[in-house]
Scaffold this motif. Structure first.
Motif, PDB file in Angstrom:
ATOM      1  N   TYR A  70     142.437  14.797 -59.850  1.00  0.00           N
ATOM      2  CA  TYR A  70     143.371  13.930 -59.135  1.00  0.00           C
ATOM      3  C   TYR A  70     144.801  14.329 -59.483  1.00  0.00           C
ATOM      4  CZ  TYR A  70     145.155   9.636 -57.040  1.00  0.00           C
ATOM      5  OH  TYR A  70     145.797   8.741 -56.252  1.00  0.00           O
ATOM      6  N   GLU A  72     148.388  14.462 -60.801  1.00  0.00           N
ATOM      7  CA  GLU A  72     148.989  13.648 -61.857  1.00  0.00           C
ATOM      8  C   GLU A  72     150.170  12.816 -61.360  1.00  0.00           C
ATOM      9  OE1 GLU A  72     150.038  16.177 -65.041  1.00  0.00           O
ATOM     10  OE2 GLU A  72     147.984  16.804 -65.510  1.00  0.00           O
ATOM     11  N   GLU A  73     150.887  13.317 -60.340  1.00  0.00           N
ATOM     12  CA  GLU A  73     152.055  12.566 -59.874  1.00  0.00           C
ATOM     13  C   GLU A  73     151.672  11.273 -59.172  1.00  0.00           C
ATOM     14  OE1 GLU A  73     151.140  15.948 -56.977  1.00  0.00           O
ATOM     15  OE2 GLU A  73     151.359  15.664 -59.140  1.00  0.00           O
ATOM     16  N   ALA A  75     148.996   9.418 -60.252  1.00  0.00           N
ATOM     17  CA  ALA A  75     148.239   8.599 -61.204  1.00  0.00           C
ATOM     18  C   ALA A  75     149.079   7.412 -61.665  1.00  0.00           C
ATOM     19  CB  ALA A  75     147.817   9.441 -62.405  1.00  0.00           C
ATOM     20  N   ASP A  78     148.739   3.516 -67.506  1.00  0.00           N
ATOM     21  CA  ASP A  78     148.055   2.344 -68.061  1.00  0.00           C
ATOM     22  C   ASP A  78     149.067   1.304 -68.512  1.00  0.00           C
ATOM     23  OD1 ASP A  78     145.696   3.668 -67.634  1.00  0.00           O
ATOM     24  OD2 ASP A  78     145.617   4.536 -69.663  1.00  0.00           O
TER      25      ASP A  78
END
Length: 225
Positions: A70, A72-73, A75, A78
């Motif tokens: 996927y 990263e930009e 994502a 958390d």
């Protein structure tokens, strides 16, 4: 001997064959000179041959087996961990201590007074929603006219020039009807001035007058002046 028709047919035939030969030569030159075009043509030919022979089958990728990572930009980070509250901490709001009755009866600059609304059956003054009552006395105000009440009424007129003009009849929309004052303990009085509106309904203005001569509006109509 050949006729004119046969000669014309030979010329047309030679033109067609010459065109096909020129196309074949040009296509061969392009295929030899451009590797990318040659590879694409060969690949298309193989795919077409496999489709006609029934050898090529569609590639089916089962759901959930996509191994592509996927981006990263896109994502979502958390959330930070929530620190647990200490056991001794209480979420209940602190309760204000009860103030004495004499302290609650005095109103200073910027102080708040907790006022109750007397019931209409008890004869409380009202203007639309009812004038605020006195929380300390716990009884409905009794408006009347007397010497002390007259002094409180004069103080209200002196402190409100606009009200004095309304009492004098300078407001065409309101007609002065009566005034009265209610003793609220000590030197504290409530002064009520009643006007008759254009629709015939009573419009009441109520002020509070203390021993120091401070005049403060109580009802909504009084605050609007």
């Amino acid at each position: 001997m050949r006729g004119k028709g046969d000669g014309g047919g030979d010329k047309a035939r030679r033109r067609v064959y010459g065109g096909l030969l020129a196309f074949a030569v040009c296509a061969g030159v392009l295929l030899c000179g451009l590797p990318q075009l040659r590879e694409r043509l060969v690949g298309r030919s193989r795919l077409l041959k496999g489709a006609l022979a029934g050898d090529a089958r569609p590639e089916i990728l089962p759901m959930g087996e996509d191994e592509l990572p996927y981006p990263e930009e896109f994502a979502i980070p958390d959330p930070p961990p929530v620190q647990p509250a200490p056991r001794g901490a209480s979420l209940r709001p602190s309760r204000e201590p009860d103030r004495p009755a004499d302290e609650a009866g005095q109103v200073g600059a910027g102080a708040r007074r907790r006022l109750t609304v007397p019931s209409p059956a008890a004869g409380a003054a009202h203007d639309g929603g009812g004038a605020p009552g006195d929380a300390d006395l716990g009884q409905a105000p009794r408006f009347q006219q007397g010497a002390k009440e007259r002094e409180a009424y004069d103080k209200v007129l002196a402190a409100n020039p606009k009200l004095a003009d309304m009492v004098a009849g300078l407001d065409a929309g309101l007609r002065f009807k009566t005034w009265a004052a209610a003793h609220r303990g000590g030197e504290l009085y409530w002064v009520r001035v009643t006007f008759a509106g254009a629709d015939g309904k009573d419009v009441e203005y109520i002020w509070r007058v203390d021993a120091a001569g401070t005049v403060a509006p109580l009802s909504f109509n009084a605050r609007s002046l």
